[in-house]
Design an enzyme around this catalytic site. Structure first.
Site, mmCIF file in Angstrom:
data_model
loop_
_atom_site.group_PDB
_atom_site.id
_atom_site.type_symbol
_atom_site.label_atom_id
_atom_site.label_comp_id
_atom_site.label_asym_id
_atom_site.label_seq_id
_atom_site.Cartn_x
_atom_site.Cartn_y
_atom_site.Cartn_z
ATOM 1 N N LYS A 193 0.769 -1.287 0.110
ATOM 2 C CA LYS A 193 -0.028 0.009 -0.058
ATOM 3 C C LYS A 193 0.882 1.395 0.010
ATOM 4 C CE LYS A 193 -4.127 -1.374 1.878
ATOM 5 N NZ LYS A 193 -4.569 -2.029 3.114
ATOM 6 N N HIS A 236 0.624 7.455 2.598
ATOM 7 C CA HIS A 236 -0.189 8.497 2.191
ATOM 8 C C HIS A 236 -0.088 9.468 3.669
ATOM 9 C CE1 HIS A 236 -3.663 7.298 4.278
ATOM 10 N NE2 HIS A 236 -3.458 5.915 3.688
ATOM 11 N N HIS A 264 -0.519 8.553 7.073
ATOM 12 C CA HIS A 264 0.564 7.770 7.890
ATOM 13 C C HIS A 264 1.609 9.061 8.371
ATOM 14 C CE1 HIS A 264 -0.555 4.624 4.901
ATOM 15 N NE2 HIS A 264 -0.820 4.259 6.046
#
Ligand code: ARG
Length: 571
Positions: free
Chosen positions: A131, A134, A137
């Site tokens: 993943k 972004h 985070h």
């Protein structure tokens, strides 16, 4: 020495006129208040709580104390006002005391050895494999990084853990998709995005051909069984993800001591499950194994599905025991968004019920959500902000501002990086962590507001003053020249810094440090605009003002370091 403690020690001396009172200086320091108005004193001690022990009215106690403190060198004035003992510090002594303390600490002002011999594990960032990183985070990464630095600074042994999300059937699906439609070169070149594309494709195709779901599950089973081909691809997925993530971590200056994530615990859940079963805590419910938590107002903790599959919490239970047995932590912090409040409440409760006493040292350090330019992020609606892109943009924007403001600066690229990244990190850490954040460029990179660039600029200003003073000879400072109100505000802020660091640590709240350095920068700038620092006719006064400047520079640098922001010397 901490100014508050120095004041408390002085009052403790005066307390000896009350033999029944056994308060020590730390306890007195805990009672001291900072009056809202400087006219009422630099510190005030309410005497109400003492009234019962001493069997005297508070105003009488305050009066007797103020008499006993008459003639103290530390205080220029002491007053008893309505049950309060108000003390005014003797400004010259105070300036000397604080500045020598800060400067002799050699960059360690605010640090301590409170944590000597103790260990704290900090679980932060904890990204998911395949993943993309972004903006959501950012908080876990930067709060965790800051806490690690704060605990280190206070003598703890710290263990930074990136508890990777690298377990689950989605990885089987991803391998399946890769085998059908993927190729190594594309994924290598496009990184995580290449894996995300494969995963999206899998779901599209599976709508037409449901047998793909079974194939995906079969591949996950192969991972579980350690099949060499499956393991090879899976390990490589992880490497690609970590390679992308490390680029971001490097830019942010973040590191970890362990990357043991969910898959690391895939073969370590047995003992936990056995023990839950043996103790009767785990019961069957609709074919699944659960721990009933109704008595504690929580839904049951699902430990194992009816098909034998384990869950997120099962791996977290195994991780808790592993961490305790490996690191013997005194504290174990989980820096994870508040959406997981229930998960951690359940985790801690199950550990408590298991008699794992170490649960007492565990804490969920929760934080709020980030929106971007006023709008909530949503992957489903395609409104995502990737962290690498955000950081690139920050550096680019900082570069434009520097080009405009200081066209002659030497290492513009390096400074643009420090300022751009610093602005983002500061913004993330300047509010209470539970508050939601709305990321807006105009606020992040404003050089005048309460921002990273503003604080960094103040640091660079101090450096520039000190550079100009280098040619001056050494001189004994005359601290009577830093007794004005503006200097006093700066000094007070310096002296309170250690207390702020301690509170930030106790509350796992880095924003306290962010706000403290901001306020220190504001106080210094006020001082700077109202006073001339260098005066060739008063070298002793100049030396005192330079020491003040040096102390501010050091404490700002320390504070910024503790929140993970760099402090450029020129801007
Ligand atoms: N990977 C998880 C997520 O993105 C966070 C893991 C937090 N740490 C833990 N030990 N559960 O939601």
């Amino acid at each position: 020495m901490d100014m508050k403690l120095a004041v408390a020690a002085e009052i403790a001396g005066a307390m000896q006129s009350f033999p029944e009172c056994t308060l020590n200086k730390e306890e007195i320091a805990g009672m001291l208040e900072v009056p809202p108005d400087k006219k009422l004193g630099d510190y005030a001690m309410p005497c109400f709580r003492l009234a019962r022990v001493l069997r005297k009215a508070p105003p009488l106690i305050a009066g007797q104390l103020s008499e006993a403190l008459e003639g103290s060198a530390l205080f220029s004035r002491v007053e008893a006002v309505g049950g309060y003992l108000n003390v005014f510090l003797s400004r010259k002594e105070m300036a000397e005391e604080i500045l020598s303390a800060v400067l002799s600490a050699n960059g360690h002002w605010g640090g301590s050895d409170l944590g000597a011999g103790k260990t704290v594990c900090i679980d932060y960032s904890s990204i998911n494999i395949a993943k993309r990183f972004h903006i959501g985070h950012l908080s876990t990464t930067m709060i965790g990084n800051s806490l690690k630095r704060i605990y280190d600074f206070n003598g703890y042994t710290t263990v930074g853990i990136n508890h990777l999300g690298d377990w689950g059937t989605q990885f089987g699906k991803m391998i399946c998709a890769y085998k059908k439609w993927g190729d190594r070169a594309t994924v290598e070149a496009s990184g995580v995005q290449g894996m995300v594309d494969l995963y999206v494709r899998f779901h599209k195709e599976a709508e037409k051909d449901p047998t793909l779901e079974d194939e995906g599950r079969a591949w996950f089973k192969k991972i579980e069984d350690g099949d060499p081909e499956a393991m090879e691809i899976f390990t490589w997925f992880k490497e690609v993800t970590l390679r992308d993530a490390k680029r971001v971590y490097d830019v942010l200056g973040v590191s970890f001591d362990s990357y043991a994530g969910e898959s690391f615990y895939s073969d370590k859940m047995g003992p936990v499950i056995d023990s839950l079963r043996a103790s009767g805590l785990m019961v069957e419910s609709q074919g699944a194994q659960v721990v009933d938590l109704e008595a504690y107002g929580m839904p049951p903790a699902l430990i194992m599905r009816s098909d034998g599959a384990t869950l997120y919490i099962t791996r977290d239970l195994a991780a808790a025991f592993y961490r305790y047995n490996t690191y013997h932590f005194d504290k174990c912090l989980y820096v994870v968004a508040y959406q997981q409040n229930l998960h951690f409440a359940q985790l801690f409760k199950v550990l408590e019920l298991m008699g794992a006493d170490f649960y007492k040292g565990m804490e969920h350090v929760a934080f709020g959500m980030v929106s971007y330019e006023g709008r909530a992020l949503s992957t489903r609606e395609g409104y995502v902000v990737y962290l690498d892109e955000l950081l690139d943009k920050a550096v680019e924007k900082a570069r434009e501002i520097i080009e405009e403001k200081s066209p002659n600066l030497e290492n513009k690229d390096e400074v643009a990086k420090q300022v751009g990244i610093g602005a983002v990190v500061y913004f993330d850490l300047h509010n209470d962590r539970m508050k939601d954040i709305d990321f807006r460029w105009e606020r992040v990179l404003n050089f005048d507001g309460e921002t990273g660039p503003y604080v960094q600029y103040t640091h660079a200003r101090c450096c520039s003053v000190l550079r100009k003073a280098e040619s001056l000879g050494k001189m004994e400072p005359d601290y009577s020249q830093v007794t004005d109100d503006e200097a006093q505000d700066v000094l007070m802020s310096l002296s309170r810094f250690p207390e702020t660091v301690r509170k930030a640590m106790d509350g796992n709240e880095p924003s306290m440090i962010t706000r403290h350095v901001t306020q220190l920068a504001q106080a210094y700038n006020k001082y700077y605009f109202e006073h001339r620092i260098m005066d060739e006719h008063d070298l002793a006064g100049t030396a005192a003002r330079l020491n003040l400047t040096r102390a501010v520079k050091e404490v700002i640098a320390t504070g910024l370091y503790l929140i993970g922001v760099e402090a450029p010397e020129r801007m």
